[in-house]
Design a protein around this motif. Structure first.
Motif, short mmCIF file in Angstrom:
data_model
loop_
_atom_site.label_atom_id
_atom_site.label_comp_id
_atom_site.label_asym_id
_atom_site.label_seq_id
_atom_site.Cartn_x
_atom_site.Cartn_y
_atom_site.Cartn_z
N VAL A 102 28.99 -4.08 -40.52
CA VAL A 102 28.25 -5.19 -41.36
C VAL A 102 26.89 -5.76 -40.31
O VAL A 102 26.32 -5.90 -41.33
N SER A 114 22.63 -7.61 -40.95
CA SER A 114 22.15 -8.63 -40.38
C SER A 114 20.88 -9.18 -40.19
O SER A 114 20.44 -9.10 -39.18
N VAL A 174 27.13 -2.63 -47.52
CA VAL A 174 27.81 -3.91 -46.81
C VAL A 174 29.00 -4.27 -47.41
O VAL A 174 28.80 -4.18 -48.28
N ALA A 224 32.49 -8.26 -44.57
CA ALA A 224 31.43 -9.09 -44.08
C ALA A 224 31.58 -10.64 -44.46
O ALA A 224 30.95 -11.27 -43.14
N GLU A 284 29.34 -12.89 -42.30
CA GLU A 284 27.81 -11.42 -42.93
C GLU A 284 27.14 -12.18 -44.73
O GLU A 284 28.15 -11.26 -45.50
N VAL A 340 22.35 -11.56 -45.08
CA VAL A 340 22.05 -10.87 -45.61
C VAL A 340 21.70 -10.41 -46.69
O VAL A 340 21.67 -11.40 -47.40
N LEU A 366 25.73 -6.36 -51.31
CA LEU A 366 27.50 -6.69 -50.59
C LEU A 366 28.09 -5.80 -52.32
O LEU A 366 27.54 -6.09 -53.23
#
Length: 130
Positions: A43, A47, A76, A81, A86, A102, A108
């Motif tokens: 992950v 970033s 991700v 994360a 993240e 992110v 995500l």
């Protein structure tokens, strides 16, 4: 051929560079990537907060450009994360955090996205991990 690619390693690991080069070769060979999935320490490749030393390749920037230039589905894992700090804007607001690391082109989402990608692809290729 359709490929799903999963990356489990952080940007400084050799497997992150190998995964990117493999993904580039897949597209150069006329094949398709139906999804990139970043899991565990992978992950960190999504970033915007990773600062790469000047004498090293900036893998997060290279991944971001690759995903954006080819308009790829890049997911991700949200649980991995969050555990690693993240966050996208929505999750930062949800948890009362000020840092957002992110941002698009990354999305995500849950681990189910990896399962779905594996079901839809001809091949699932994984890089890194224990």
């Amino acid at each position: 051929m359709k490929f799903a690619i999963a990356l489990f390693s952080p940007p400084h690991a050799p497997s992150s560079r190998r995964a990117l080069r493999f993904a580039e070769a897949v597209l150069a060979g006329g094949h398709e990537i139906n999804r990139l999935f970043f899991y565990q320490d992978g992950v960190h490749n999504a970033s915007g907060g990773v600062v790469t030393p000047q004498d090293e390749a900036d893998l997060p920037a290279q991944w971001r450009a690759f995903v954006a230039n080819h308009r790829l589905d890049a997911v991700v894992c949200i649980a991995a994360a969050l555990r690693r700090g993240e966050l996208n804007e929505e999750e930062a607001k949800r948890y009362g955090r000020t840092a957002v690391s992110v941002a698009p082109p990354w999305e995500l989402s849950g681990l189910g996205q990896l399962h779905e990608a594996a079901q839809q692809a001809d091949r699932l290729v994984c890089f890194g991990g224990a």
